[in-house]
Design a protein around this motif. Structure first.
Motif, PDB file in Angstrom:
ATOM      1  N   ALA A 276      67.320  27.596 -24.508  1.00 20.88           N
ATOM      2  CA  ALA A 276      67.194  28.381 -23.410  1.00 20.88           C
ATOM      3  C   ALA A 276      67.764  27.781 -22.124  1.00 20.88           C
ATOM      4  N   CYS A 277      67.188  28.569 -20.883  1.00 16.27           N
ATOM      5  CA  CYS A 277      67.999  28.011 -19.447  1.00 16.27           C
ATOM      6  C   CYS A 277      66.589  28.961 -18.926  1.00 16.27           C
ATOM      7  N   GLY A 278      66.699  28.639 -17.869  1.00 13.02           N
ATOM      8  CA  GLY A 278      65.810  29.124 -16.900  1.00 13.02           C
ATOM      9  C   GLY A 278      64.128  29.602 -17.619  1.00 13.02           C
ATOM     10  N   THR A 279      63.986  30.697 -17.177  1.00 11.29           N
ATOM     11  CA  THR A 279      62.919  31.293 -17.795  1.00 11.29           C
ATOM     12  C   THR A 279      62.633  31.011 -19.072  1.00 11.29           C
ATOM     13  N   SER A 280      64.112  31.127 -19.798  1.00 11.23           N
ATOM     14  CA  SER A 280      64.255  32.034 -21.037  1.00 11.23           C
ATOM     15  C   SER A 280      63.389  30.657 -22.655  1.00 11.23           C
ATOM     16  N   SER A 281      63.667  29.092 -20.913  1.00  6.66           N
ATOM     17  CA  SER A 281      63.161  28.055 -21.705  1.00  6.66           C
ATOM     18  C   SER A 281      61.702  27.922 -21.443  1.00  6.66           C
TER      19      SER A 281
ATOM     20  N   ILE B  58      67.924  30.380 -30.398  1.00  6.83           N
ATOM     21  CA  ILE B  58      68.143  30.925 -29.286  1.00  6.83           C
ATOM     22  C   ILE B  58      68.125  31.466 -27.938  1.00  6.83           C
ATOM     23  N   ILE B  59      67.625  31.279 -26.528  1.00  5.03           N
ATOM     24  CA  ILE B  59      66.331  32.720 -25.882  1.00  5.03           C
ATOM     25  C   ILE B  59      67.399  32.473 -24.926  1.00  5.03           C
ATOM     26  N   SER B  60      67.455  33.972 -24.964  1.00  7.72           N
ATOM     27  CA  SER B  60      68.813  34.290 -23.832  1.00  7.72           C
ATOM     28  C   SER B  60      68.435  36.080 -23.072  1.00  7.72           C
ATOM     29  N   GLN B  61      67.707  36.395 -22.097  1.00  6.00           N
ATOM     30  CA  GLN B  61      67.675  38.175 -21.669  1.00  6.00           C
ATOM     31  C   GLN B  61      69.289  38.059 -21.739  1.00  6.00           C
ATOM     32  N   SER B  62      70.220  37.979 -21.264  1.00 10.39           N
ATOM     33  CA  SER B  62      71.287  38.395 -21.380  1.00 10.39           C
ATOM     34  C   SER B  62      72.219  38.603 -22.205  1.00 10.39           C
ATOM     35  N   GLY B  63      71.333  37.685 -23.288  1.00  7.39           N
ATOM     36  CA  GLY B  63      73.019  36.786 -24.137  1.00  7.39           C
ATOM     37  C   GLY B  63      73.824  36.505 -24.070  1.00  7.39           C
ATOM     38  N   GLU B  64      74.294  36.264 -22.367  1.00  7.84           N
ATOM     39  CA  GLU B  64      75.816  36.116 -21.867  1.00  7.84           C
ATOM     40  C   GLU B  64      75.633  34.197 -21.017  1.00  7.84           C
ATOM     41  N   THR B  65      74.580  33.923 -21.114  1.00 10.98           N
ATOM     42  CA  THR B  65      75.021  32.798 -20.266  1.00 10.98           C
ATOM     43  C   THR B  65      75.557  31.707 -20.887  1.00 10.98           C
ATOM     44  N   ALA B  66      76.513  31.483 -20.066  1.00 13.32           N
ATOM     45  CA  ALA B  66      77.504  30.240 -20.710  1.00 13.32           C
ATOM     46  C   ALA B  66      76.773  29.557 -20.559  1.00 13.32           C
TER      47      ALA B  66
ATOM     48  N   GLY C  71      65.581  43.719 -11.129  1.00 14.94           N
ATOM     49  CA  GLY C  71      64.916  42.013 -10.652  1.00 14.94           C
ATOM     50  C   GLY C  71      66.030  40.622 -10.902  1.00 14.94           C
ATOM     51  N   VAL C  72      66.722  39.877 -10.172  1.00 17.51           N
ATOM     52  CA  VAL C  72      67.405  38.587 -10.520  1.00 17.51           C
ATOM     53  C   VAL C  72      66.017  38.256 -11.244  1.00 17.51           C
ATOM     54  N   ALA C  73      64.584  37.678 -10.751  1.00 20.06           N
ATOM     55  CA  ALA C  73      63.649  36.943 -11.512  1.00 20.06           C
ATOM     56  C   ALA C  73      62.754  37.525 -12.777  1.00 20.06           C
ATOM     57  N   ALA C  74      63.249  36.390 -13.572  1.00 17.50           N
ATOM     58  CA  ALA C  74      63.009  37.755 -15.345  1.00 17.50           C
ATOM     59  C   ALA C  74      61.131  37.871 -15.097  1.00 17.50           C
ATOM     60  N   THR C  75      60.906  39.245 -15.664  1.00 17.43           N
ATOM     61  CA  THR C  75      59.534  38.942 -15.260  1.00 17.43           C
ATOM     62  C   THR C  75      58.874  39.760 -16.405  1.00 17.43           C
TER      63      THR C  75
ATOM     64  N   LEU D 283      58.217  28.759 -10.638  1.00 17.54           N
ATOM     65  CA  LEU D 283      59.894  29.392 -10.517  1.00 17.54           C
ATOM     66  C   LEU D 283      60.035  30.132  -9.472  1.00 17.54           C
ATOM     67  N   LYS D 284      59.149  31.190  -9.990  1.00 17.07           N
ATOM     68  CA  LYS D 284      59.417  33.094  -9.902  1.00 17.07           C
ATOM     69  C   LYS D 284      58.669  32.460  -8.405  1.00 17.07           C
ATOM     70  N   LEU D 285      58.072  31.172  -7.860  1.00 19.11           N
ATOM     71  CA  LEU D 285      57.682  31.371  -6.037  1.00 19.11           C
ATOM     72  C   LEU D 285      59.055  30.566  -5.585  1.00 19.11           C
ATOM     73  N   LYS D 286      60.125  29.576  -5.926  1.00 13.76           N
ATOM     74  CA  LYS D 286      60.844  29.060  -5.647  1.00 13.76           C
ATOM     75  C   LYS D 286      62.131  30.415  -4.937  1.00 13.76           C
ATOM     76  N   GLU D 287      62.177  31.064  -6.289  1.00 12.72           N
ATOM     77  CA  GLU D 287      63.413  31.653  -6.329  1.00 12.72           C
ATOM     78  C   GLU D 287      63.531  32.969  -5.047  1.00 12.72           C
ATOM     79  N   ILE D 288      62.330  33.942  -5.574  1.00 14.60           N
ATOM     80  CA  ILE D 288      62.014  35.094  -4.646  1.00 14.60           C
ATOM     81  C   ILE D 288      61.879  34.387  -3.271  1.00 14.60           C
TER      82      ILE D 288
ATOM     83  N   SER E  79      73.205  37.191 -14.819  1.00 14.33           N
ATOM     84  CA  SER E  79      73.483  36.864 -15.595  1.00 14.33           C
ATOM     85  C   SER E  79      74.201  35.240 -15.258  1.00 14.33           C
ATOM     86  N   VAL E  80      74.042  33.886 -15.515  1.00 12.46           N
ATOM     87  CA  VAL E  80      75.271  33.400 -15.511  1.00 12.46           C
ATOM     88  C   VAL E  80      76.134  32.371 -16.226  1.00 12.46           C
ATOM     89  N   THR E  81      76.980  33.529 -16.540  1.00 12.55           N
ATOM     90  CA  THR E  81      78.208  33.743 -17.039  1.00 12.55           C
ATOM     91  C   THR E  81      79.109  32.467 -17.159  1.00 12.55           C
TER      92      THR E  81
HETATM   93  O1  M6R Z   1      70.324  35.676 -19.880  1.00 13.41           O
HETATM   94  P1  M6R Z   1      68.731  34.099 -19.646  1.00 13.41           P
HETATM   95  O2  M6R Z   1      68.154  34.457 -20.181  1.00 13.41           O
HETATM   96  O3  M6R Z   1      69.882  32.871 -21.085  1.00 13.41           O
HETATM   97  O4  M6R Z   1      69.122  33.880 -18.152  1.00 13.41           O
HETATM   98  C1  M6R Z   1      68.391  32.315 -18.436  1.00 13.41           C
HETATM   99  C2  M6R Z   1      68.230  32.379 -16.889  1.00 13.41           C
HETATM  100  O5  M6R Z   1      69.453  32.243 -16.062  1.00 13.41           O
HETATM  101  C3  M6R Z   1      66.898  33.100 -16.344  1.00 13.41           C
HETATM  102  O6  M6R Z   1      65.525  32.737 -16.645  1.00 13.41           O
HETATM  103  C4  M6R Z   1      67.091  32.796 -14.883  1.00 13.41           C
HETATM  104  O7  M6R Z   1      66.520  31.250 -15.006  1.00 13.41           O
HETATM  105  C5  M6R Z   1      66.225  33.492 -14.226  1.00 13.41           C
HETATM  106  N1  M6R Z   1      66.391  34.084 -12.717  1.00 13.41           N
HETATM  107  C6  M6R Z   1      64.789  33.454 -13.653  1.00 13.41           C
HETATM  108  O8  M6R Z   1      64.151  34.066 -13.019  1.00 13.41           O
END
Ligand code: M6R
Length: 609
Positions: free
Chosen positions: A300-305, A346-354, A398-402, A485-490, A605-607
């Motif tokens: 996974a990436c980011g919060t999902s990791s 595989i963990i991904s909120q969006s299901g589209e992270t490249a 919200g861009v920051a995942a919660t 991560l939450k504090l940094k990003e927002i 969504s980081v595609t």
């Molecule tokens: O959609 P995904 O779960 O694959 O996204 C992974 C990261 O880009 C995502 O969690 C990102 O770290 C968020 N900005 C966290 O708040």
């Protein structure tokens, strides 16, 4: 990254595009634009900045047309500016293109096109698409698009229309998502369903190397060779109201408050309480997979990791199997060794992270099975993994995942329990204790949410600080990572997270009265160890805020401030400890006047890589 929307139908096109772009703005928001088809011409409006700036520009100089395309950008090639904002046009201004993704061979294509006399006006990779289509245009837009596609390398979702082949929009996908909404006499194409749901719940998801032509008669699907495709139209259950703020100042706050319901929804139908069992049949994976695997690899990436790290501890403790957590962006390029008896999760909120999608593709076929945990129904990752367990968190704007983080942890708890059950690992009553406590979590989170006042007050005290340290151990080490991560990003405050035991190996040198510590200290197996870690910080004038059990009176002697959480099963404390950290980050960012739902430089969504 970047959001695309296109509309053809009886409604006034510009408001439809603007409303669609507002729903897609989480995907990028450094510039925006629309193009509509006028009689024998293209009318364009582009701005640097957000969709609100585009709206303002359109108010001053309105444009009208029969159909059109819109775009909200997250810059990859070319700085954010009006010139680099999409839509882009060909030399004559007769072909218009919006694009999400990266054309990797754009420099080679650009110099070829320049040599042929094409004139470029922007720094973007996208502009080559407009010129390529121009080069190949012989009267049929879809044929010209197909010819252009055959020369393009990289990842792209595009939308195109042309003055000389009027009445249609052509869209194509290789990589980033594209969804087609099929309404009554109207068709919408978009980067995701959010922009479609206000018009219709009936959608079709394009696969890679698929195109669609939208005209008055509706959508016509085909592959990149022009062969027609009979596409399945799906009915989406999300309703448009789920994407409203419902009285909350920001989506992020609303989504934090939705967490109790999200846990209930993600558990629903997946527990057989009389049997004390977890039901994983809906994943589509055969039960033998869960019984026979000997290892899990979580990617996974980011919060999902961070959710994945919590999952690692759950899998090890409950299912008794080793579990590794891998960053997708690293994993995909490694000479990784994947055993045939491993389950890849595989963990991904969006299901589209490249990167995550690429790692899934690299791992597929090399392990026992791949299982996606995602919030996006029919997303690329959901479609490509062999099994899928959906997190029922609803749309997260919200861009920051919660709430999706909490839902991912819930899904991972189910997977860990399901594997334990299939293997007969551990004692039934121990699994039952976790299952029962999982069901109590929503109520316990509600208790935390009922006393946000002191957290908001605390945030006021720290609004002007520049650095923060987050500490946790065992299951709460990933929560320290997530809180930082939450504090940094927002709020854009520098925050570092460490496993408590690592402090003395270097980071403790950072401690002084200007670097407060957020320590997660529930009464668990590492409680005493954490007490020693914070004693070392206190001895160096560090200020300590502790997230601790509400019935732990003694903790007040060791720290400066306590944020209480209800006690729970030791393995499940992350579900509770993360909530005050999300709120703390939120209130600090709010006090700093930050753009909470759309933090600078980010996209939901980081595609792209
Ligand atoms: O959609 P995904 O779960 O694959 O996204 C992974 C990261 O880009 C995502 O969690 C990102 O770290 C968020 N900005 C966290 O708040």
């Amino acid at each position: 990254m970047c959001g695309i929307v296109g509309y053809i139908g009886p409604k006034d096109v510009v408001p439809v595009l603007i409303e669609g772009l507002k729903k897609l703005e989480y995907r990028g928001y450094d510039s925006a634009g629309v193009a509509v088809a006028g009689p024998g011409c293209i009318r364009l409006c582009r701005v640097q900045g957000k969709v609100s700036a585009l709206e303002e520009a359109l108010r001053k100089s309105p444009i009208q047309g029969a159909y059109g395309l819109g775009h909200t950008r997250w810059a990859t090639h070319g700085r954010p500016s009006e010139t680099n904002a999409h839509p882009h046009v060909d030399c004559k201004g007769e072909i218009v293109v919006v694009h999400n993704g990266i054309i990797e061979n754009y420099l080679a294509l650009k110099s070829m096109l320049k040599a042929e006399g094409h004139v470029f006006r922007t720094e973007t990779d996208t502009e080559v698409i407009a010129h390529l289509i121009e080069k190949h245009f012989r009267g049929s837009l879809e044929e010209a698009v197909r010819a252009a596609l055959s020369t393009m390398e990289g990842a792209f979702a595009i939308g195109v229309f042309a003055v000389k082949d009027p009445g249609k929009i052509v869209a194509a996908k290789l990589g980033p998502p594209l969804v087609v909404g099929v309404g009554d006499g109207e068709t919408i194409v978009s980067s995701d369903i959010n922009a479609i749901l206000a018009h219709t719940p009936r959608v079709a998801f394009l696969e890679d190397r698929e195109m669609v032509v939208l005209d008055e008669a509706g959508p016509h699907f085909m592959d990149f060779q022009g062969k027609p495709i009979d596409k399945k139209i799906e009915q989406i259950q999300w309703n448009p109201l789920m994407i409203e703020k419902k009285g909350f100042k920001h989506f992020m706050l609303k989504e934090i408050f939705e967490q109790p319901q999200v846990i209930r929804d993600t558990l629903m139908g997946r527990l057989s309480l009389d049997q004390g069992e977890v039901l994983l049949d809906e994943t589509g994976l055969p039960p033998a997979v869960f019984r026979d695997i000997r290892k899990a690899v979580i990617i996974a990436c980011g919060t999902s990791s961070h959710a994945g790290f919590v999952g690692k501890y759950l899998l090890e403790s409950l299912a008794g199997i080793p579990a590794d957590v891998e960053y997708a962006s690293e994993y995909r390029y490694r000479d990784f060794i994947l055993e045939k008896d491993a389950l890849v999760i595989i963990i991904s909120q969006s299901g589209e992270t490249a990167d995550t999608l690429a790692a899934l593709r690299a791992a597929k076929g090399r392990a026992a099975a791949t299982l996606a945990i995602t919030n996006a129904v029919s997303s690329s990752i959901a479609r490509e993994a062999q099994g899928v367990l959906y997190t029922h968190a609803g749309p997260e704007i919200g861009v920051a995942a919660t709430k999706t983080f909490t839902a991912q942890m819930t899904a991972l708890a189910l997977v860990a329990l399901g594997i334990a059950q299939a293997k007969g690992a551990g004692r039934v009553q121990d699994r039952m204790a976790v299952i029962e406590e999982l069901q109590r979590l929503p109520h316990k989170i509600e208790q935390i949410l009922n006393r946000v006042g002191p957290i908001e007050e605390l945030a006021k005290q720290f609004v002007a600080f520049f650095h923060f340290l987050y500490l946790g151990r065992w299951v709460n080490f990933p929560i320290a990572l997530e809180g930082a991560l939450k504090l940094k990003e927002i709020s854009y405050i520098h925050a570092e997270a460490y496993a408590g035991g690592e402090m003395k190996h270097g980071p403790i040198a950072l401690i002084d009265e200007k670097m407060p510590t957020m320590a997660i200290i529930p009464k668990d197996r590492v409680y005493e160890k954490m007490l020693s870690n914070i004693a070392e910080i206190k001895a160096r004038s560090g200020f300590i805020i502790a997230v601790a059990d509400e019935n732990d009176a003694a903790i007040r002697d060791h720290v400066d401030v306590v944020i209480p959480i209800p006690p729970t099963h030791p393995l499940l404390t992350p579900f509770l400890s993360v909530v005050p950290l999300q709120l703390f980050a939120y209130y600090i960012a709010a006090k700093r006047g930050a753009d909470i739902d759309q933090p600078r430089n980010l996209a939901k969504s980081v595609t792209v890589e």
